[in-house]
Design an enzyme around this catalytic site. Structure first.
Site, PDB file in Angstrom:
ATOM      1  N   ASP A  65       2.928  -4.529   2.359  1.00 45.02           N
ATOM      2  CA  ASP A  65       2.868  -3.181   1.715  1.00 45.02           C
ATOM      3  C   ASP A  65       1.563  -2.859   1.171  1.00 45.02           C
ATOM      4  O   ASP A  65       1.028  -3.571   0.166  1.00 45.02           O
ATOM      5  CB  ASP A  65       3.910  -2.858   0.741  1.00 45.02           C
ATOM      6  CG  ASP A  65       3.984  -1.813   0.101  1.00 45.02           C
ATOM      7  OD1 ASP A  65       3.168  -0.841   0.262  1.00 45.02           O
ATOM      8  OD2 ASP A  65       4.680  -1.712  -1.013  1.00 45.02           O
TER       9      ASP A  65
ATOM     10  N   HIS B  31       6.511   0.335   2.239  1.00 47.01           N
ATOM     11  CA  HIS B  31       6.573   0.961   0.959  1.00 47.01           C
ATOM     12  C   HIS B  31       7.828   1.074   0.603  1.00 47.01           C
ATOM     13  O   HIS B  31       8.095   1.497  -0.179  1.00 47.01           O
ATOM     14  CB  HIS B  31       5.381   1.751   0.925  1.00 47.01           C
ATOM     15  CG  HIS B  31       5.191   1.961  -0.491  1.00 47.01           C
ATOM     16  ND1 HIS B  31       4.896   1.133  -1.389  1.00 47.01           N
ATOM     17  CD2 HIS B  31       5.334   3.191  -1.141  1.00 47.01           C
ATOM     18  CE1 HIS B  31       4.947   1.665  -2.704  1.00 47.01           C
ATOM     19  NE2 HIS B  31       4.726   3.177  -2.475  1.00 47.01           N
TER      20      HIS B  31
ATOM     21  N   SER C 145       6.804   2.338  -6.692  1.00 51.34           N
ATOM     22  CA  SER C 145       5.634   2.847  -6.411  1.00 51.34           C
ATOM     23  C   SER C 145       4.912   3.349  -7.688  1.00 51.34           C
ATOM     24  O   SER C 145       4.590   2.574  -8.592  1.00 51.34           O
ATOM     25  CB  SER C 145       6.011   3.884  -5.491  1.00 51.34           C
ATOM     26  OG  SER C 145       4.702   4.645  -4.753  1.00 51.34           O
TER      27      SER C 145
END
Length: 442
Positions: free
Chosen positions: A340, A412, A283
């Site tokens: 995602d 995610h 991320s």
């Protein structure tokens, strides 16, 4: 700026293609379909994953040592991604566990006096995170500082809201002789967690590109050449750059200074040995990993092998940034779950336009049907366009029999990524049904 996230639903609904059936021996031995009674149960399983003991080092990857440069991307992972090479799978999962340790060692509890710091000392961090035999030792905790000007009302907010400096990851060095031999070199890993503090979320939303500072541009003439050609030099997303380069005051080092100092120190100690630098993150951490790897190469040109293994990363920079990364020889493997949405922001990437049959997704997430070619040409030249870097291992939550109907947040999640890497076979044979290691208790 805040509103455009609502439109991303359209991005996540990719068309479902029918794939040829592919029956492997593994699947024949486990043909029983697993169906869970409810969505909730699947989510509960996903939550339990965080606490799974990690697998020991894979014994199948004996061959890594002889071909380590290939596994670190010297040939851009050519022929290793589809079908996914088993040694590469083991390596990706190994680095995924390092990222997991960065999350597990972060103090999430705002009521703790240790909030936003590392919970464990360097000597026991891996063990406390369930990774007792990595063969690496942690040499440095890393911190990042938000450069956001705090608003006036912050005084009235709870104290944890304004936490400006927080633990984002660590540097570790392989110091186990057996592991060095297995890997074919001494590996240095930098692992970054994803977003957890409020100010980091705010930084994440600053999705405008900004020029790289002078100390991150290797050759001054790169900038001059760019200017003379009317092109703009390397640009990266300003929120990520701010987290990488900011410091609250002169007594606290920025993340950039910490990374440079620690890599410099390690290079001095192991001078003359074959060394690799592998930067990994999930991320926001994937964005920081890309910047840190790029910056390490600028600061230490003699670093012969620099690789990024990123999970669920957003886009980081413009085309000129991508060119600079390529030129310096930094290799990037992006592991992307196409369900995602985070990997699709910040929006408007030229690569999308080529792939979407004329349908363009612009910055606000709206679809623009069939743009005329002259606009596409202008768009291609625009300096503010984000550009994908490196190679991509493309996965999909929909391929897993265990992830039916899972929500956006789960798509995610780092563990979803590890589960999908664990199960991916090839684009024509999507999933090994034995791969449920990251989803269920053994």
């Amino acid at each position: 700026m805040l509103h455009h996230h609502h439109h991303h639903g359209s991005l996540a609904t990719a068309t479902k293609t029918t794939r040829p059936m592919c029956i492997t021996l593994i699947q024949q031995t486990a043909t029983k379909k697993h169906s869970y009674s409810s969505h909730d149960e699947t989510l509960r399983k996903m939550e339990r994953m965080m606490n799974l003991p990690s697998p020991p080092l894979s014994s199948s990857s004996e061959k890594v040592g002889k071909r380590w440069k290939e596994y670190q991307g010297i040939r851009n992972w050519d022929g290793l991604l589809d079908p996914l090479d088993d040694n590469l799978r083991a390596e990706i999962l190994r680095y995924g566990h390092f990222v997991e340790a960065a999350y597990k060692s972060f103090e999430f509890d705002p009521s703790s006096p240790n909030y936003a710091n590392c919970r464990f000392p360097k000597t026991t961090l891996f063990e406390r995170c369930g990774l007792p035999n990595t063969g690496y030792k942690v040499t440095k905790h890393l911190r990042a500082t938000s450069g956001i000007q705090l608003p006036n009302w912050i005084d009235k907010a709870p104290s944890w809201f304004g936490t400006q400096s927080s633990y984002v990851g660590y540097v570790a060095v392989c110091d186990n002789k057996e592991e060095i031999k297995r890997l074919g070199r001494r590996d240095v890993v930098i692992a970054f967690r994803g977003t957890t503090t409020c100010l980091e979320w705010l930084e994440n939303l600053r999705a405008n590109l900004t020029l790289l500072p002078c100390n991150m541009i290797k050759e001054k003439h790169e900038q001059n050449v760019a200017n003379n050609n009317g092109n703009i030099g390397p640009m990266v997303e300003s929120g990520f750059l701010s987290l990488y380069t900011s410091s609250v005051n002169s007594s606290l080092m920025s993340l950039q200074e910490m990374v440079r100092e620690e890599i410099g120190r390690i290079l001095q100690i192991y001078d003359g040995e074959p060394l690799s630098l592998t930067v990994t993150g999930h991320s926001l951490g994937a964005a920081l990993a890309t910047l840190a790897a790029y910056d390490a190469r600028v600061a230490f040109p003699k670093l012969c092998s620099t690789t990024v293994i990123s999970f669920g990363g957003p886009r980081v920079g413009n085309r000129s940034f991508r060119t600079s990364l390529d030129k310096q020889g930094t290799k990037v493997l992006r592991i992307v779950n196409c369900d995602d949405v985070i990997t699709k922001v910040p929006g408007f990437v030229f690569d999308d336009m080529k792939n979407s049959g004329g349908d363009v997704v612009n910055n606000s997430g709206f679809h623009v049907a069939g743009l005329p070619s002259w606009i596409q040409k202008r768009a291609e030249e625009a300096p503010w366009m984000y550009s994908e870097v490196g190679e991509e291992l493309r996965l999909s939550s929909r391929d897993s029999p265990y992830l039916k109907g899972v929500n956006v947040a789960t798509c995610h999640d780092l563990n979803t990524y590890l589960h999908l890497v664990d199960g991916f076979v090839s684009s024509t044979c999507p999933f090994r049904s034995t791969a449920k290691r990251f989803l269920q208790q053994r």
